[in-house]
Design an enzyme around this catalytic site. Sequence first.
Site: not given
Ligand code: DGJ
Length: 728
Positions: A459, A525
């Site tokens: 991430d 997301d």
């Molecule tokens: C952002 C990601 O895109 C999510 O899927 C998740 O992993 C969160 N961060 C976790 O902090």
Amino acid sequence: MTISPPPLFAARQMYLRRGGTSLLLHAAPEGLPEVLHWGTDLGPLTPGELAAWARASVGGVVSSSPDVPPRLSLVPSQAEGWTGTPGLAGTRGGVAQFSAFQTTAVDVLATEGADGAASHVRIGAHDQEADLDLELEIEVAASGLLRTRATLTNRGTDAYGVDSLLLALPTPASETLVVDQSGHHLRERETSVHDFTLGTHERTTRVGRAHMASTIHGTCEAGAGWNRGLVHYVHVAWSGNTRTVAERAVLGYQALWGGELLMPGEVALAPGERYATPWLLATWGEGLDEAAGRIHDFLRARPAHPSSTRPVTFNAWEATYFDQSLARLSRLAEVAAEVGAERFVLDDGWYGARRDDTAGLGDWVVSADVWPDGLPPLADVVHGLGMEFGLWFEPEMINPDSDAARAHPEWILSPRTHRPQEERSQQVIDLTNPAAFEHVLGQMLAVVSGARVDFIKWDFNRDLLEAVSPLTGRPAYHAQALATYRLMDALLAANPGLEIESCAGGGGRIDLGVMERAVRVWGSDCIDPLERQGIEAGTSLLLPPELVGSHVASTVSHTTGRTLNLTLRASTALFSHMGIEWNLLEATEGERRELAAWVALHKRLRPLLHTGRVVHADHPDAGWRIRGVVARDGGEAVFTLVRVATSPVRPSPAVRLPGLRPDATYRVTELLPDGVGSPVVRNGRTPESWAWWFDGGAVLPGTVLSTAGLRFPDLDPEQAILVQLRRQ
Ligand code: DGJ
């Protein structure tokens, strides 16, 4: 100028032809070669024809302009009479240097093109004025995708500061529109077209990631769509700052430029040092699908392209957020395995003091509070259920509230006097600092081997603002991107079989630089399938579906609040690298059973979905979203028709199913997972209504289906149907 073969170039023209793409390079007596044509295959041409074409392609000298015809070389310069965006900009001792390259060598690196034509060439050039060497590479891949990059070497006795090195490729004058993308977190890569007015249309990212940037940048004809109209676009294969320019010059040229966006002083070449640009990918087609297909085919031909069956991935983020325990995650893993998941990913919150999103980044040590026996017990459960074990990391980040930051405040990328604004309470760790790099690598290696991690969700949740390395005092965007690549490479080298997913707060890092290491991206997301229609269509302009993670989320979307049915959610995720991100402990028995049927259908279809040609249909009704995958041999296809909104007309006009073989006959039927009912019901309809759909489908030639189309049953908004086509 000394030219080692090819003979064609000795006559000043080199013709590259491969995969349906023609490229004509022309070497002027002075300066760098220019691309006179890139795109449509023009068939075999004799040296005489090439020379005649090149002569007839030179513009005339017009009043009040240089006395030589304008030229647009691969790295355009004023020395060649080019007055628009320069290819190279740089300084010595703070003073701008004009470049005046002379081609010194042309080497053919591969001759795999049509009729044994060159497919990969290297051009050497020297600039006496600025004391520089330049090496240009141009390659036409088997899919007809063009790749080009440049390497600059400082031959002077003092430092040369590279401000910008962009490569330029012309596009046809018939392409009077610009095509690009825009977006933000939760709504990435929305594709749109604009007028291509005189001047420059520039897209950049200056913050190291690209939610708001444009993954592709190109030009297209008026009326172009998924399957019609000429379109050319470029993509910079780089996970840092990028710059692309579409320029329509008064001089009668139009072109696309692309490269890295460099901060002044960021790349200063000492004598003998080199700077290499990222690859600039350039594709074209009759419609966006054909252009994207050249990139998909190029990626699929790579030896490292994931050939194993892409495992259905359960990601625990929206199921648990930071509320983790062995009991809870183990139970979730069991249910995930029951519905058919093949990989289970433990997301953010397992390490350091990470009980919410304000602390802990940078301390990649398993939290003894949450996981008193470490992660192996969960990994054992997951492996014991026959699934791979995945783990979340955010290696480039650091919370000021972390042991790492308290011990090493100098590891935070910051200017001298202040820290950059925080985003999600976090800062960026300076991976260009060897000590910080070793810290992150060492801790990650220990966790990955200790917990037998098969998959890393990588991430990246903040922008790089004012990214200065305290170690050097210089902007570190370029060096940080290279260090991130080194970190990924080191982890992959130490753990054969390990896979990486590129996530950046969803789809903020989707580029072909990271895809040299990653095998999956997290598209967004936002898992709401209505929003995903546009996000995944935009992502398809770069990546084939097997590289794009798409999950079935819970009934009520966590990001939009919409309540959406399982058919819509599952049939959307099914088309990509399918996953699940839903607290199945709260799902009903019936929902789990239905989800398992969708997962089983995906497994049955994935050999087709992950190798076939991706197509989308242009439809006058903006309320439809239509995408499909057609087998390479045209023997079968699957489409999904999604109604995202009501229509101004009803019943709906015919829907065309593009990409089918015109010489084949197909049976068209509704496709449903075992035991799942159709969202289209005959109840209340007259027997004549869509009788073909209810009475076993239709058998029709591909030409009819692709050009005239069929009237499919009207769907209510937020409904989707799957359509199967089998060659008869
Ligand atoms: C952002 C990601 O895109 C999510 O899927 C998740 O992993 C969160 N961060 C976790 O902090």
